[in-house]
Design a protein around this motif. Sequence first.
Motif, mmCIF file in Angstrom:
data_model
loop_
_atom_site.group_PDB
_atom_site.id
_atom_site.type_symbol
_atom_site.label_atom_id
_atom_site.label_comp_id
_atom_site.label_asym_id
_atom_site.label_seq_id
_atom_site.Cartn_x
_atom_site.Cartn_y
_atom_site.Cartn_z
ATOM 1 N N LYS A 283 -15.260 34.933 -50.680
ATOM 2 C CA LYS A 283 -15.267 33.667 -51.036
ATOM 3 C C LYS A 283 -14.412 32.653 -50.556
ATOM 4 N N ALA A 284 -13.087 33.426 -50.381
ATOM 5 C CA ALA A 284 -11.782 32.368 -50.218
ATOM 6 C C ALA A 284 -12.000 32.051 -48.618
ATOM 7 N N ASP A 285 -12.697 32.878 -47.730
ATOM 8 C CA ASP A 285 -12.717 32.530 -46.535
ATOM 9 C C ASP A 285 -13.661 31.254 -46.389
ATOM 10 N N SER A 286 -14.714 31.486 -47.088
ATOM 11 C CA SER A 286 -15.809 30.309 -47.139
ATOM 12 C C SER A 286 -15.283 28.902 -47.748
ATOM 13 N N TYR A 322 -4.487 29.046 -44.625
ATOM 14 C CA TYR A 322 -5.727 29.931 -44.039
ATOM 15 C C TYR A 322 -5.059 30.835 -42.832
ATOM 16 N N VAL A 323 -4.272 30.410 -42.336
ATOM 17 C CA VAL A 323 -3.596 31.270 -41.265
ATOM 18 C C VAL A 323 -2.913 32.542 -41.915
ATOM 19 N N HIS A 324 -2.147 32.309 -42.953
ATOM 20 C CA HIS A 324 -1.492 33.355 -43.607
ATOM 21 C C HIS A 324 -2.634 34.381 -44.229
ATOM 22 N N PHE A 325 -3.540 33.772 -44.859
ATOM 23 C CA PHE A 325 -4.676 34.365 -45.280
ATOM 24 C C PHE A 325 -5.359 35.511 -44.307
ATOM 25 N N LEU A 326 -5.566 34.777 -43.115
ATOM 26 C CA LEU A 326 -6.499 35.819 -42.105
ATOM 27 C C LEU A 326 -5.296 36.734 -41.750
ATOM 28 N N VAL A 327 -4.028 36.646 -41.491
ATOM 29 C CA VAL A 327 -3.094 37.606 -41.010
ATOM 30 C C VAL A 327 -3.076 38.614 -41.984
ATOM 31 N N ARG A 329 -5.316 39.555 -44.022
ATOM 32 C CA ARG A 329 -6.511 40.430 -43.985
ATOM 33 C C ARG A 329 -6.654 41.180 -42.689
ATOM 34 N N GLY A 330 -5.492 41.316 -41.881
ATOM 35 C CA GLY A 330 -5.701 42.005 -40.529
ATOM 36 C C GLY A 330 -6.580 41.425 -39.507
ATOM 37 N N LYS A 331 -6.597 40.225 -39.462
ATOM 38 C CA LYS A 331 -7.394 39.503 -38.425
ATOM 39 C C LYS A 331 -6.402 38.621 -37.654
ATOM 40 N N PRO A 332 -5.322 39.047 -37.035
ATOM 41 C CA PRO A 332 -4.461 38.022 -36.169
ATOM 42 C C PRO A 332 -5.203 37.082 -35.105
ATOM 43 N N ASP A 333 -6.230 37.922 -34.546
ATOM 44 C CA ASP A 333 -6.907 37.139 -33.271
ATOM 45 C C ASP A 333 -7.357 35.667 -34.076
ATOM 46 N N GLU A 334 -8.105 36.187 -34.947
ATOM 47 C CA GLU A 334 -8.778 34.970 -35.899
ATOM 48 C C GLU A 334 -7.864 33.983 -36.301
ATOM 49 N N ALA A 335 -6.728 34.400 -36.790
ATOM 50 C CA ALA A 335 -5.683 33.512 -37.223
ATOM 51 C C ALA A 335 -4.979 32.638 -36.082
ATOM 52 N N GLU A 397 -3.011 42.311 -21.080
ATOM 53 C CA GLU A 397 -3.059 43.695 -21.822
ATOM 54 C C GLU A 397 -3.272 43.612 -23.080
ATOM 55 N N LYS A 398 -2.364 42.789 -23.771
ATOM 56 C CA LYS A 398 -2.404 42.937 -24.994
ATOM 57 C C LYS A 398 -1.956 41.780 -25.918
ATOM 58 N N THR A 399 -2.093 41.782 -27.391
ATOM 59 C CA THR A 399 -1.691 40.503 -28.276
ATOM 60 C C THR A 399 -0.718 41.219 -29.046
ATOM 61 N N GLY A 400 0.367 40.808 -29.270
ATOM 62 C CA GLY A 400 1.391 41.151 -30.404
ATOM 63 C C GLY A 400 1.801 40.310 -31.462
ATOM 64 N N LEU A 401 1.745 40.441 -32.631
ATOM 65 C CA LEU A 401 1.870 39.350 -33.496
ATOM 66 C C LEU A 401 3.222 39.872 -34.439
ATOM 67 N N PHE A 402 4.301 38.660 -34.358
ATOM 68 C CA PHE A 402 5.450 39.162 -35.053
ATOM 69 C C PHE A 402 5.825 38.115 -35.990
ATOM 70 N N PRO A 403 6.128 38.664 -37.368
ATOM 71 C CA PRO A 403 6.437 37.868 -38.546
ATOM 72 C C PRO A 403 8.003 37.222 -38.213
ATOM 73 N N LEU A 404 8.206 36.027 -38.397
ATOM 74 C CA LEU A 404 9.317 35.109 -38.201
ATOM 75 C C LEU A 404 9.901 34.805 -39.608
ATOM 76 N N PRO A 405 11.001 34.145 -39.737
ATOM 77 C CA PRO A 405 11.454 33.600 -40.965
ATOM 78 C C PRO A 405 10.658 32.430 -41.405
ATOM 79 N N PRO A 406 10.802 31.844 -42.652
ATOM 80 C CA PRO A 406 10.081 30.480 -43.111
ATOM 81 C C PRO A 406 10.482 29.355 -42.046
ATOM 82 N N GLY A 407 9.706 28.425 -41.884
ATOM 83 C CA GLY A 407 9.914 27.286 -40.841
ATOM 84 C C GLY A 407 10.989 26.650 -41.180
#
Length: 706
Positions: A283-286, A322-327, A329-335, A397-407
């Motif tokens: 529902k949140a995604d919608s 929405y980007v945070h929500f997708l990340v 949920r384990g969907k970094p590519d969708e984010a 070959e791959k995509t890596g996602l790395f969390p960073l500090p607040p903007g």
Amino acid sequence: MRGNALLLTFHGLQKNILECAVTANRMKMVLADGVETRDIFRLAAERQVRIRRMNFRRAHGDSFLEADSLLNLGAESLSQGHFDQAIDQSEGANQVAKAAGAKILQLVTTGNVGWARYRLGDLENALALSIESERAAAELGDFFDQENELTNLGYIYMDQRKLDLAATSFQQALGIAKDIKAKQDVYNALRVLARLTLQQGNADEAANYADQALQIARESDNHVDELYPMLVQGQIAARHGDAAKAREVFTTVGLDPASPPFLKWEAQHSLAGLDEDQKQPEKADSEYRAALTTFEVARSTVQHEDFQLSFLTKAVHIYDDYVHFLVARGKPDEALRWADYSRARTLSEGLGLLSKGVAASVPPVLKPREISRRAKGTLLFYWLGGKQSYLWAITPEKTGLFPLPPGADIESMVQRYRTALKGPQDVLASSEEDGRALYRTLIAPAKSLLAKDAKVFIIPDGSLNNLNFETLIVDGPKPHYWIEDADLNRANARETKRSGRLLLIGDSVAPSKEYPELPRAGQQMANVAKHFPATQEQIYDRTQATPAAYLAGNPEKFSYIHFVAHGTASRLSPLDSAIVLSKSAAEADSFKLYARDIVQNSVQHPLRADLVTISACYSAGERAYSGEGLVGLAWAFLRAGSHNVIAGLWDVTDASTEQLMDRFYDELEKGATPDAALRAAKLSLLRGSQFHNPFYWAPLQLYTGS
């Protein structure tokens, strides 16, 4: 609302002008957020009458009445949410009112332009205009408009996260509204104080303000006005854990046909957050997608490119959540897909890469690893978020996602480091820490994906658009600038044809004392010209180097375009950034080639240049827009169709630029790509000249619209 805008008569002219000004201003706050559908046809008919009246008055030279007509048209455009159109009309009214000495009309039109710019997301210009209008109202003793502008200022401060200043402005507005017994204005102040105090964490105080505002709306029998405090009540309920009530309110406001677009997308956004908290991710995604679709539909109605640039700021918090929500949920590519969709929208639409106004429910398919493979390098994609930022490092070959500090934390470091880079001392030899900290924060997490001398494509966000990553300091036994380890690009630079026609413009005659002649401009132009056959060159210098020479010179026929001139960057109005050339004999006041002229000229003459080089100060621009990046001359040439642009992030010196450009064209002549040629030229200054300080070699950057 005190009534529709008035038609002035010659009797009691000054009194009626004041009354019209106050009426138009009241209309701005009451109607700007939406108008009943049944009123649209009536307003359209009235609009035609007003246009005819305005033309009659203009023809008969009545300045006061002409200003009134434009003011009324501007107020009507505000009421219908046509904010860019309202700016044109209100600015026209302001000019006529200024010429006629009508101070009340001046302050009202200034305030109306400020409000329209605020609604389009242009907070800096809106703030300056609202401050000007509020001061004028105070000096004239116009309490109605002073109160109104204080309310507007509060909105702007609130969006800038300056909550204490916002609270002060709203409380002052509320006090004046009560003193003058302006019930509608009391409501306006109360409803926004409810929002503000909720943001400050005081739910009980917010509930009190919302209840008072709702009571006034019901007494006035104004249904639209009821929706604002209702939304706050729903947000308070969510804060208190009453999910059922919150859901009912958000759904009611979001589905109400009378809800203006911004209120609708806020209700949908709030419902998405509620669903997320209630562990209902589907529902949140919608709801997130619904909120973004509502926003994108509203964005599609904005006609002026200037205001398309700023409008995305109105929804950046939805994209961020929405980007945070997708990340999460384990969907970094969708984010990444959604984060990328929010980028360079105006640029992409202008180049025909995206269709304007298409609903945001399904962004274009993104194949980041395929892009990395074609680019033959690693992509570093940054997202600066409110609570947390992210870095996507992408290889074939791959995509890596790395969390960073607040903007905000990253932006503070960037601002300090930019200041240090402009100083007299070489930051590498000093104890400067921010250059090292930024490398550890922004690059080191993805170090395992970056080989020595790797080609790296930077896709920055926010303040990172103002940062030259080449200058970041790599710690170790021998600290050094990152440019020595990597070949950096701003997105995917295209290769040039190695040959082609050159359009060379510069070495202008000084148009004023403000822009003295560049002492080595002639030599720099000669150094550029020697790399091309004389038969393949078109050179405009000295008195011939005018804006008209570029605009009428068929720039679309050239593969290379190079300017050697002063440049100006306008932070408040980036498309007013300009290249300073010689005065035209026909138009003595015209010596600036503006960014907006470059874009507009490309409608009939789209550029096909492989490379545009602007050897000028701040030619990249000064102001970074949410999603759009740094906007200025470089953006304008990309928007006009150029494949690659070299432009400056800060002041450049004549001597160092001459040496760097000579080496750059040497490398191009040898067959190097623009990115490799520019890196080689910079390294030649860093390693073997008096210009080793990054102040000299770092300002010029390569940008691409690919």
